[in-house]
Design a protein around this motif. Structure first.
Motif, PDB file in Angstrom:
ATOM      1  N   ASN A 204      37.823  34.748  33.813  1.00 11.19           N
ATOM      2  CA  ASN A 204      36.702  34.218  33.030  1.00 11.19           C
ATOM      3  C   ASN A 204      37.253  33.261  31.980  1.00 11.19           C
ATOM      4  O   ASN A 204      38.068  33.651  31.139  1.00 11.19           O
ATOM      5  N   THR A 205      36.841  32.010  32.032  1.00 10.60           N
ATOM      6  CA  THR A 205      37.385  30.996  31.132  1.00 10.60           C
ATOM      7  C   THR A 205      36.320  30.485  30.174  1.00 10.60           C
ATOM      8  O   THR A 205      35.132  30.441  30.490  1.00 10.60           O
ATOM      9  N   GLY A 216      42.097  35.253  40.607  1.00  9.85           N
ATOM     10  CA  GLY A 216      43.520  35.288  40.321  1.00  9.85           C
ATOM     11  C   GLY A 216      44.214  36.371  41.117  1.00  9.85           C
ATOM     12  O   GLY A 216      43.580  37.331  41.580  1.00  9.85           O
ATOM     13  N   ILE A 217      45.525  36.218  41.278  1.00 11.66           N
ATOM     14  CA  ILE A 217      46.351  37.139  42.055  1.00 11.66           C
ATOM     15  C   ILE A 217      47.435  37.687  41.138  1.00 11.66           C
ATOM     16  O   ILE A 217      48.226  36.915  40.570  1.00 11.66           O
ATOM     17  N   VAL A 218      47.488  38.988  40.972  1.00 10.58           N
ATOM     18  CA  VAL A 218      48.526  39.597  40.144  1.00 10.58           C
ATOM     19  C   VAL A 218      49.870  39.434  40.842  1.00 10.58           C
ATOM     20  O   VAL A 218      50.045  39.859  41.997  1.00 10.58           O
ATOM     21  N   VAL A 219      50.835  38.797  40.153  1.00 15.19           N
ATOM     22  CA  VAL A 219      52.153  38.550  40.746  1.00 15.19           C
ATOM     23  C   VAL A 219      53.280  39.097  39.878  1.00 15.19           C
ATOM     24  O   VAL A 219      54.457  38.922  40.211  1.00 15.19           O
ATOM     25  N   GLY A 220      52.945  39.757  38.772  1.00 11.36           N
ATOM     26  CA  GLY A 220      53.962  40.325  37.898  1.00 11.36           C
ATOM     27  C   GLY A 220      53.310  41.218  36.863  1.00 11.36           C
ATOM     28  O   GLY A 220      52.075  41.338  36.790  1.00 11.36           O
ATOM     29  N   ASP A 240      38.935  40.282  34.704  1.00  8.62           N
ATOM     30  CA  ASP A 240      38.260  41.535  35.036  1.00  8.62           C
ATOM     31  C   ASP A 240      38.911  42.124  36.278  1.00  8.62           C
ATOM     32  O   ASP A 240      39.096  41.436  37.286  1.00  8.62           O
ATOM     33  N   THR A 241      39.263  43.410  36.207  1.00  4.31           N
ATOM     34  CA  THR A 241      39.813  44.092  37.372  1.00  4.31           C
ATOM     35  C   THR A 241      38.684  44.810  38.105  1.00  4.31           C
ATOM     36  O   THR A 241      37.593  44.999  37.563  1.00  4.31           O
ATOM     37  N   ILE A 242      38.952  45.226  39.332  1.00  7.08           N
ATOM     38  CA  ILE A 242      37.916  45.940  40.079  1.00  7.08           C
ATOM     39  C   ILE A 242      37.702  47.348  39.522  1.00  7.08           C
ATOM     40  O   ILE A 242      36.754  48.028  39.909  1.00  7.08           O
ATOM     41  N   TYR A 243      38.571  47.757  38.605  1.00 10.20           N
ATOM     42  CA  TYR A 243      38.437  49.093  38.023  1.00 10.20           C
ATOM     43  C   TYR A 243      37.600  49.083  36.747  1.00 10.20           C
ATOM     44  O   TYR A 243      37.466  50.109  36.073  1.00 10.20           O
ATOM     45  N   GLY A 244      37.056  47.903  36.397  1.00 10.63           N
ATOM     46  CA  GLY A 244      36.178  47.806  35.239  1.00 10.63           C
ATOM     47  C   GLY A 244      36.873  47.450  33.945  1.00 10.63           C
ATOM     48  O   GLY A 244      36.240  47.434  32.885  1.00 10.63           O
ATOM     49  N   LYS A 291      44.601  34.543  62.458  1.00  9.32           N
ATOM     50  CA  LYS A 291      43.524  35.188  61.705  1.00  9.32           C
ATOM     51  C   LYS A 291      43.932  35.319  60.240  1.00  9.32           C
ATOM     52  O   LYS A 291      45.087  35.608  59.923  1.00  9.32           O
ATOM     53  N   VAL A 292      42.954  35.110  59.339  1.00 15.95           N
ATOM     54  CA  VAL A 292      43.212  35.211  57.899  1.00 15.95           C
ATOM     55  C   VAL A 292      42.071  35.954  57.208  1.00 15.95           C
ATOM     56  O   VAL A 292      40.947  36.045  57.728  1.00 15.95           O
ATOM     57  N   TYR A 293      42.382  36.450  56.002  1.00 11.33           N
ATOM     58  CA  TYR A 293      41.400  37.154  55.176  1.00 11.33           C
ATOM     59  C   TYR A 293      41.484  36.600  53.755  1.00 11.33           C
ATOM     60  O   TYR A 293      42.574  36.482  53.190  1.00 11.33           O
ATOM     61  N   ALA A 294      40.338  36.243  53.198  1.00  9.47           N
ATOM     62  CA  ALA A 294      40.282  35.725  51.831  1.00  9.47           C
ATOM     63  C   ALA A 294      39.660  36.772  50.915  1.00  9.47           C
ATOM     64  O   ALA A 294      38.668  37.415  51.271  1.00  9.47           O
ATOM     65  N   ILE A 295      40.256  36.943  49.726  1.00  9.62           N
ATOM     66  CA  ILE A 295      39.709  37.843  48.709  1.00  9.62           C
ATOM     67  C   ILE A 295      39.589  37.055  47.415  1.00  9.62           C
ATOM     68  O   ILE A 295      40.572  36.480  46.932  1.00  9.62           O
ATOM     69  N   GLY A 296      38.395  37.002  46.854  1.00  9.79           N
ATOM     70  CA  GLY A 296      38.147  36.282  45.609  1.00  9.79           C
ATOM     71  C   GLY A 296      36.792  36.636  45.058  1.00  9.79           C
ATOM     72  O   GLY A 296      36.170  37.612  45.484  1.00  9.79           O
ATOM     73  N   SER A 297      36.325  35.818  44.116  1.00 10.67           N
ATOM     74  CA  SER A 297      35.053  36.097  43.436  1.00 10.67           C
ATOM     75  C   SER A 297      34.086  34.935  43.567  1.00 10.67           C
ATOM     76  O   SER A 297      33.739  34.272  42.584  1.00 10.67           O
ATOM     77  N   PRO A 298      33.631  34.624  44.782  1.00 13.74           N
ATOM     78  CA  PRO A 298      32.684  33.516  44.956  1.00 13.74           C
ATOM     79  C   PRO A 298      31.384  33.789  44.211  1.00 13.74           C
ATOM     80  O   PRO A 298      30.818  34.883  44.307  1.00 13.74           O
TER      81      PRO A 298
END
Length: 527
Positions: A204-205, A216-220, A240-244, A291-298
């Motif tokens: 959220n910006t 975003g993708i957690v990388v560290g 925001d994480t999926i855990y609230g 085959k691919v899978y996308a995960i994001g917040s459209p």
């Protein structure tokens, strides 16, 4: 991002000037150091010099020739063959070229070029012969990241373009990756989601003019990978994480605007929230039809999963891109694209408004390279990025244009020195012209003006090209002044150039450069 997908810059060809200059289709160069010019044997006649690009002979009319041991080629042919465009300014015989990452300004007979704002010395200047502009072959080719080889037996200049080099290297890399994962176990969508869903967050910006969302993708432990355009110009952000949980973003730890990637740093340790990072490597399989899978917040719908195929593996300039028909939308930028082996292969970044699901992800190769720029531990003084600049200044206030000029043209590099331009002002006069004024460092004018004239002219031409692109419908005048105060009344100047200040001193203010432009450009330099 600011409530929209990334601007189609990643998908568009290099920008060409519209009305400012007469186009001739000639190209660009790079600030990188280049090898000496191609030297041909004394027996090499102009008619016998051949030029090949990626194994195909160029049809040159007029043909290539040698002069003082340098091979010259017609500008239009060589630049177009190497994927660059150029614009010709006939009044000053100046060439302004660009490709995906470089803007270069050259002039006929001048042994210098301005490349991305820096002066580069040329061992052989462009020349004009029978109405055609010619350029040194090796300088242009190597400046455009191509490889050059001279075959003396056939008197041929063989050029391998940057695109061909990239395609060969990518094919070799892809073959290695295919072999590496041939025995790996494929994963179902459920397994990929179970493993990585918690590691994908919504970004959220906050901007000076509103808010935006991205992914975003957690990388560290403190780092989240996203798109550069998601955070460019933001003044603050949270995730925001999926855990609230909502966590604070301290700023941008690393970024590359060319690849449209950024790594943001969180205030809190992500491991405290039991969030594991997604592995980011250069070893993965990404083949057309996979085959691919996308995960994001459209559209702000957090951690939406979509499935698709790799429609194509392509590139924009030197940026490797993965085209996919996996559905994404506004808010998906910065999200993850996984292959069926659970490997992160891309960062979803853009899409075209089409029913064909033409969506794109930046290859994870670039993310792995960017992560090498991260510090050993999170920096305490990390901050947010200023806005990278407008795509247009049409409708902008005079203050906004003044800030742009000050930010982008306050310095000229010449004679290995940085010459400062100060006291910028912008106004619209009674005839509706936009009038821009600035002052040059008076000492450089007094001692070095004759020496810096060529660089100053090229600097002004580059500025004019830029202004026309940003303000295409405006009539513009730029004047650069010498401005200095003396304790005596100087002689030999026009009366209008010398003003008594009232404290026993006199001010000399005279224009040394005048540039005017609309559909054409006029530049006058004081003798």
């Amino acid at each position: 991002m600011k409530n929209k997908m990334i601007a189609p810059a990643l998908l568009a060809p290099a920008i060409a000037a519209a009305l400012l200059l007469t186009p001739v289709g000639q190209g660009a160069a790079s600030a990188a150091a280049v090898s000496p010019q191609i030297t041909l044997s004394a027996s090499a006649a102009a008619a016998n010099v051949k030029v090949e690009v990626d194994g195909k002979a160029l049809s040159l009319n007029p043909g290539a020739f040698t002069q003082n041991g340098v091979t010259y080629v017609p500008m239009r042919a060589i630049f177009e063959a190497l994927g660059a465009s150029v614009t010709w300014e006939p009044t000053t015989k100046t060439i302004i070229g660009n490709n995906y990452d470089t803007t270069i300004t050259l002039s006929i007979g001048v042994n210098k070029a301005v490349v991305n704002g820096k002066t580069v010395n040329l061992s052989a200047a462009p020349i004009e012969k029978n109405g055609t502009a010619f350029v040194p072959a090796r300088f242009i080719a190597e400046s455009l990241h191509a490889e050059v080889k001279w075959v003396n037996q056939t008197q041929t200049v063989q050029i391998t373009s940057e695109s061909a080099i990239w395609e060969k290297e990518y094919a070799e890399w892809q073959n290695d990756q295919n072999q590496a994962v041939s025995d790996s176990a494929k994963m179902t969508a459920e397994q990929i989601v179970d493993q990585y869903d918690g590691s994908i967050v919504m970004v959220n910006t906050v901007y000076s003019d509103g808010t935006g969302i991205g992914s975003g993708i957690v990388v560290g432990d403190h780092y989240i990978l996203t798109n550069y355009h998601v955070v460019n110009g933001a003044t603050s952000a949270t995730i925001d994480t999926i855990y609230g949980d909502t966590l604070t973003v301290q700023g941008v730890a690393a970024y590359d605007d060319n690849t449209d990637l950024a790594i943001i740093q969180t205030k809190e340790s992500l491991s405290n929230y039991y969030i594991d990072p997604v592995p980011v490597t250069t070893s993965f399989q990404a083949v057309k039809g996979g085959k691919v899978y996308a995960i994001g917040s459209p559209l702000g719908v957090q951690n939406t999963v979509s499935e698709g195929l790799i429609s194509n593996v392509t590139r924009d300039g030197m940026v490797s891109m993965i085209q996919t028909n996996a559905p994404i939308d506004h808010g998906s930028s910065g999200g993850a694209l996984f292959n069926e082996y659970g490997q992160l292969i891309g960062i979803t970044s853009s899409g075209l408004e089409s029913q064909a699901n033409l969506n794109y992800a930046v290859s994870a190769i670039h993310a792995a390279l960017l992560m090498q720029e991260l510090p050993a531990s999170p920096a305490a003084d990390v901050g947010f990025l200023p806005d990278s600049g407008p795509g247009t200044l049409t409708g902008a206030s005079m203050d906004t244009i003044q800030k742009y000029m000050k930010d982008n043209y306050s310095a000229l590099t010449s004679m290995n020195q940085v010459i400062q331009m100060t006291d910028w002002s912008v106004k619209r006069d009674s005839k509706n012209w936009i009038v821009i004024n600035a002052n040059i460092d008076p000492l450089y004018y007094s001692y070095y003006f004759d020496s810096i004239k060529p660089d100053l002219r090229l600097w002004a031409v580059t500025m004019g090209y830029d202004l026309h692109k940003l303000l295409p419908n405006e009539t513009i005048q730029f004047q650069l002044y010498y401005d200095r105060t003396f304790g005596f009344e100087p002689r030999g100047f026009d009366a209008s150039d010398v003003t008594k200040t009232g404290d026993g001193k006199w001010r000399v203010r005279l224009p040394i450069l005048d540039m005017q432009l609309k559909d054409q450009m006029l530049i006058q330099l004081k003798d």
